[in-house]
Design a protein around this motif. Sequence first.
Motif, PDB file in Angstrom:
ATOM      1  N   THR A 125      78.755  53.462 128.057  1.00  0.00           N
ATOM      2  CA  THR A 125      78.091  54.132 129.139  1.00  0.00           C
ATOM      3  C   THR A 125      78.947  54.544 130.114  1.00  0.00           C
ATOM      4  OG1 THR A 125      78.139  51.844 130.317  1.00  0.00           O
ATOM      5  CG2 THR A 125      76.227  51.975 128.866  1.00  0.00           C
ATOM      6  N   ILE A 126      78.451  55.545 130.888  1.00  0.00           N
ATOM      7  CA  ILE A 126      79.169  56.226 132.143  1.00  0.00           C
ATOM      8  C   ILE A 126      78.029  56.321 133.257  1.00  0.00           C
ATOM      9  CG2 ILE A 126      80.015  58.410 132.811  1.00  0.00           C
ATOM     10  CD1 ILE A 126      80.720  59.148 130.273  1.00  0.00           C
ATOM     11  N   GLU A 127      78.522  55.326 134.033  1.00  0.00           N
ATOM     12  CA  GLU A 127      77.712  55.081 135.463  1.00  0.00           C
ATOM     13  C   GLU A 127      76.385  54.462 134.920  1.00  0.00           C
ATOM     14  OE1 GLU A 127      78.356  56.030 138.946  1.00  0.00           O
ATOM     15  OE2 GLU A 127      80.389  55.727 137.843  1.00  0.00           O
ATOM     16  N   GLY A 128      76.398  53.816 133.998  1.00  0.00           N
ATOM     17  CA  GLY A 128      75.152  52.966 133.478  1.00  0.00           C
ATOM     18  C   GLY A 128      74.265  53.701 132.380  1.00  0.00           C
ATOM     19  N   GLN A 129      74.803  54.909 132.269  1.00  0.00           N
ATOM     20  CA  GLN A 129      73.866  56.047 131.447  1.00  0.00           C
ATOM     21  C   GLN A 129      74.728  55.918 129.905  1.00  0.00           C
ATOM     22  OE1 GLN A 129      71.217  57.401 132.052  1.00  0.00           O
ATOM     23  NE2 GLN A 129      71.352  56.726 134.290  1.00  0.00           N
ATOM     24  N   PRO A 130      73.791  55.540 129.015  1.00  0.00           N
ATOM     25  CA  PRO A 130      74.318  55.550 127.483  1.00  0.00           C
ATOM     26  C   PRO A 130      74.844  57.104 127.082  1.00  0.00           C
ATOM     27  CG  PRO A 130      71.848  55.409 127.393  1.00  0.00           C
ATOM     28  CD  PRO A 130      72.243  55.129 128.878  1.00  0.00           C
ATOM     29  N   VAL A 131      75.845  56.932 126.192  1.00  0.00           N
ATOM     30  CA  VAL A 131      76.362  58.104 125.720  1.00  0.00           C
ATOM     31  C   VAL A 131      77.375  57.899 124.420  1.00  0.00           C
ATOM     32  CG1 VAL A 131      78.350  57.945 127.067  1.00  0.00           C
ATOM     33  CG2 VAL A 131      77.760  59.946 126.394  1.00  0.00           C
ATOM     34  N   VAL A 132      77.394  58.732 123.546  1.00  0.00           N
ATOM     35  CA  VAL A 132      78.153  58.779 122.407  1.00  0.00           C
ATOM     36  C   VAL A 132      79.244  59.768 122.842  1.00  0.00           C
ATOM     37  CG1 VAL A 132      78.518  59.294 120.071  1.00  0.00           C
ATOM     38  CG2 VAL A 132      76.369  58.035 120.735  1.00  0.00           C
ATOM     39  N   VAL A 133      80.402  59.245 122.659  1.00  0.00           N
ATOM     40  CA  VAL A 133      81.805  60.101 123.073  1.00  0.00           C
ATOM     41  C   VAL A 133      82.625  60.510 121.706  1.00  0.00           C
ATOM     42  CG1 VAL A 133      83.719  60.515 124.485  1.00  0.00           C
ATOM     43  CG2 VAL A 133      81.617  59.047 125.198  1.00  0.00           C
ATOM     44  N   ALA A 134      82.974  61.839 121.717  1.00  0.00           N
ATOM     45  CA  ALA A 134      84.015  62.219 120.845  1.00  0.00           C
ATOM     46  C   ALA A 134      85.055  62.794 121.410  1.00  0.00           C
ATOM     47  CB  ALA A 134      83.370  63.312 119.606  1.00  0.00           C
ATOM     48  N   ALA A 135      86.241  62.047 121.432  1.00  0.00           N
ATOM     49  CA  ALA A 135      87.405  62.640 122.446  1.00  0.00           C
ATOM     50  C   ALA A 135      88.379  63.081 121.353  1.00  0.00           C
ATOM     51  CB  ALA A 135      87.778  61.439 123.310  1.00  0.00           C
ATOM     52  N   MET A 136      89.000  64.296 121.505  1.00  0.00           N
ATOM     53  CA  MET A 136      89.941  64.845 120.824  1.00  0.00           C
ATOM     54  C   MET A 136      91.139  64.578 121.316  1.00  0.00           C
ATOM     55  SD  MET A 136      88.237  68.752 119.755  1.00  0.00           S
ATOM     56  CE  MET A 136      89.575  68.814 118.341  1.00  0.00           C
ATOM     57  N   ASP A 137      92.305  64.416 120.703  1.00  0.00           N
ATOM     58  CA  ASP A 137      93.612  64.126 121.212  1.00  0.00           C
ATOM     59  C   ASP A 137      94.508  65.238 120.638  1.00  0.00           C
ATOM     60  OD1 ASP A 137      96.471  62.852 121.325  1.00  0.00           O
ATOM     61  OD2 ASP A 137      95.234  61.066 121.286  1.00  0.00           O
ATOM     62  N   PHE A 138      95.102  65.940 121.540  1.00  0.00           N
ATOM     63  CA  PHE A 138      95.864  67.041 121.148  1.00  0.00           C
ATOM     64  C   PHE A 138      97.279  66.564 120.490  1.00  0.00           C
ATOM     65  CE2 PHE A 138      99.030  70.514 122.057  1.00  0.00           C
ATOM     66  CZ  PHE A 138      98.296  71.743 121.773  1.00  0.00           C
ATOM     67  N   ARG A 139      97.668  65.472 120.628  1.00  0.00           N
ATOM     68  CA  ARG A 139      99.038  64.923 120.017  1.00  0.00           C
ATOM     69  C   ARG A 139      98.913  65.045 118.572  1.00  0.00           C
ATOM     70  NH1 ARG A 139      99.455  59.059 121.790  1.00  0.00           N
ATOM     71  NH2 ARG A 139      97.425  59.116 121.165  1.00  0.00           N
ATOM     72  N   PHE A 140      97.783  64.819 117.953  1.00  0.00           N
ATOM     73  CA  PHE A 140      97.508  64.764 116.669  1.00  0.00           C
ATOM     74  C   PHE A 140      97.430  66.149 115.930  1.00  0.00           C
ATOM     75  CE2 PHE A 140      95.823  63.966 112.362  1.00  0.00           C
ATOM     76  CZ  PHE A 140      96.103  62.773 112.247  1.00  0.00           C
ATOM     77  N   LEU A 141      98.437  66.806 115.559  1.00  0.00           N
ATOM     78  CA  LEU A 141      98.516  68.046 115.001  1.00  0.00           C
ATOM     79  C   LEU A 141      97.895  69.001 115.913  1.00  0.00           C
ATOM     80  CD1 LEU A 141      97.899  67.386 111.095  1.00  0.00           C
ATOM     81  CD2 LEU A 141     100.092  67.808 112.569  1.00  0.00           C
ATOM     82  N   GLY A 142      98.215  69.051 117.169  1.00  0.00           N
ATOM     83  CA  GLY A 142      97.597  69.905 118.211  1.00  0.00           C
ATOM     84  C   GLY A 142      96.094  70.105 118.340  1.00  0.00           C
ATOM     85  N   GLY A 143      95.684  68.799 118.020  1.00  0.00           N
ATOM     86  CA  GLY A 143      94.005  68.765 118.109  1.00  0.00           C
ATOM     87  C   GLY A 143      93.295  69.661 117.236  1.00  0.00           C
ATOM     88  N   SER A 144      93.826  70.001 115.960  1.00  0.00           N
ATOM     89  CA  SER A 144      93.395  70.968 115.260  1.00  0.00           C
ATOM     90  C   SER A 144      91.922  70.784 114.561  1.00  0.00           C
ATOM     91  CB  SER A 144      94.523  71.500 114.199  1.00  0.00           C
ATOM     92  OG  SER A 144      95.111  70.620 113.488  1.00  0.00           O
ATOM     93  N   LEU A 145      91.246  71.526 114.101  1.00  0.00           N
ATOM     94  CA  LEU A 145      90.007  71.410 113.733  1.00  0.00           C
ATOM     95  C   LEU A 145      90.266  71.444 112.262  1.00  0.00           C
ATOM     96  CD1 LEU A 145      86.920  71.027 113.820  1.00  0.00           C
ATOM     97  CD2 LEU A 145      86.431  73.403 114.167  1.00  0.00           C
ATOM     98  N   GLY A 146      90.401  70.422 111.450  1.00  0.00           N
ATOM     99  CA  GLY A 146      90.234  70.203 109.997  1.00  0.00           C
ATOM    100  C   GLY A 146      89.161  69.658 109.636  1.00  0.00           C
ATOM    101  N   SER A 147      88.926  69.629 108.011  1.00  0.00           N
ATOM    102  CA  SER A 147      87.742  68.894 107.552  1.00  0.00           C
ATOM    103  C   SER A 147      87.402  67.679 108.197  1.00  0.00           C
ATOM    104  CB  SER A 147      88.091  68.795 106.092  1.00  0.00           C
ATOM    105  OG  SER A 147      88.227  69.929 105.455  1.00  0.00           O
ATOM    106  N   ALA A 148      88.466  66.541 108.337  1.00  0.00           N
ATOM    107  CA  ALA A 148      87.980  65.164 108.950  1.00  0.00           C
ATOM    108  C   ALA A 148      87.608  65.142 110.272  1.00  0.00           C
ATOM    109  CB  ALA A 148      89.282  64.405 108.849  1.00  0.00           C
TER     110      ALA A 148
END
Length: 567
Positions: free
Chosen positions: A101-124
Amino acid sequence: MHRAAADPAEWVVCAGCRDLIYGKRLSRSLGVCPECGRHGRVAAPERLAQLLDPGSAELLGFRAADTDPLGFVDFKPYPRRLAEARRETGLDEAVLCARGTIEGQPVVVAAMDFRFLGGSLGSAVGELITQAAEEALRTRTPLLVVTASGGARMQEGALSLMQMAKTSQAFAQLDEAGVLTVSLITDPTFGGVAASFASLSDVLVAEPGARMGFAGRRVIEQTIRQDLPPDFQTAEFLLAHGLVDLICPRGELRGTIGRLLSAGNRHVAASGPAAEIGDALVRDPGALEARDPWQAVRSARALDRPTARDYFHRILDEFVELRGDRLSADSPSLVGGFGRIGGLPVLVLGHQKGHDAAELAAAGFGMPQPSGYRKSARLMRLAAKLGLPVLALVDTPGAHPGVEAEEQGQAIAIAENLRLMAGLPVPIVAVVTGEGGSGGALALAVADTVLIWEHAVYSVISPEGCAAILWKDAQSAPEAAAALGVSAERLLGLGVVDAVIREPAGGVQADHHLAAERLRAVLLGELARLGEQEQMELLTRRHARFRRFGAAHRGTESRREDGGLSA
């Protein structure tokens, strides 16, 4: 940011101002340099901790299979690069998914991480983003994606390219289901991520200085040798060109995103007892005192009348402004965003003027460019997706004239708004708060209920314009105002407006607070009334409302031909 070599455990050198910062101080400021304000990169686990309410985070156990379709090798085999990235980051891939939740509001979050191969968009990564979207769809929970990527993962070739289509398809399903999506753009967001799910969310929030684009600065400079401005592709550049909704400092993100998420929670009843309207709303033209039309025009144009923003900040429990047409610009003459009134989530729109010459000039004198009407259309489509009522405050001399407006299709932008509002499947209430000028006003006023302040005006053309054309003399504007029937009581008699709101003594400009209280009470009453109607009834009545204008002479046979909707 990178750690100083002398004492890597305690001190950090800011990559912006080059100042040496105590590590714990930097951590307390959420990775934002306390000297220059530069927003440093944040790892995905840290990002979740910053955004989600304490104790609410639950990691989603999504899995994506490793793939090396090309047997790719540059300086080292691709599988070895993956193994090194996992060892260095502690992550399985370049995105981390959770619910909370964020401020009590339910949410699904997908957070990218640039440290992992520059946050590149691969199949996984594409698979995990898609699974997060499917979880949001299954649970009807808003989805927040935090983007940080250099683009598509080259080591996977065309399969990486396919992830752009795959994730975009997942976001389209959320659109169809009416599930709110929000992108938090962090530095950097480029290539395939920018050209797919990062840009497809309903609301785009950017951190200060974050860069987003399809091709990066270095690629552009090296391929086409084009000189680029210093702020090119930064959040500030994107906001000025209508490509993101707002820029939010990291310390304010939780509160701002929480308010955005609450707009997606349509199952909220209005709170507190309904305010008393009394005799503030007049539906009988005979109950109104006849007013000199030219004096009404002068009153409607008074600079001390409340503006749209003045009203929004007084009548709404909360307001988050959303900007941009997502094409090229943001017209300051038309403002809009999410709000709550009496606890009820709404989408608000309004023509914006100002209280002095400087404010008027900054707001384009209340005359929107095509980008303003395209912004309002974008926001109204969002209201339809989320099932939010629309409140529109009309106060404009008319749409902006001139070469630039015509080049950008002013007439088309207005026409699209008229068609969109005619079929928008949510309640619409429009209030003429000052000057309702021509098609530029009507572009926000194809509504279920059209109201007008007692001293406001609404007309096909300005009295000066009419006088110049028909009287051949702009000085005949008072006569033209009378002939045009611009005053509230005349408009009510014609049925152009449904009711007139009485103004406080001295006009709304004399008491902004009382005017806002009265407007809020009237709007809550209209929303409650319209909220009782089924969608088909709402649309049928709206169609009939506008179908009847000019149709009073039609015979019985003609009424049968149009299905009996003309009244």
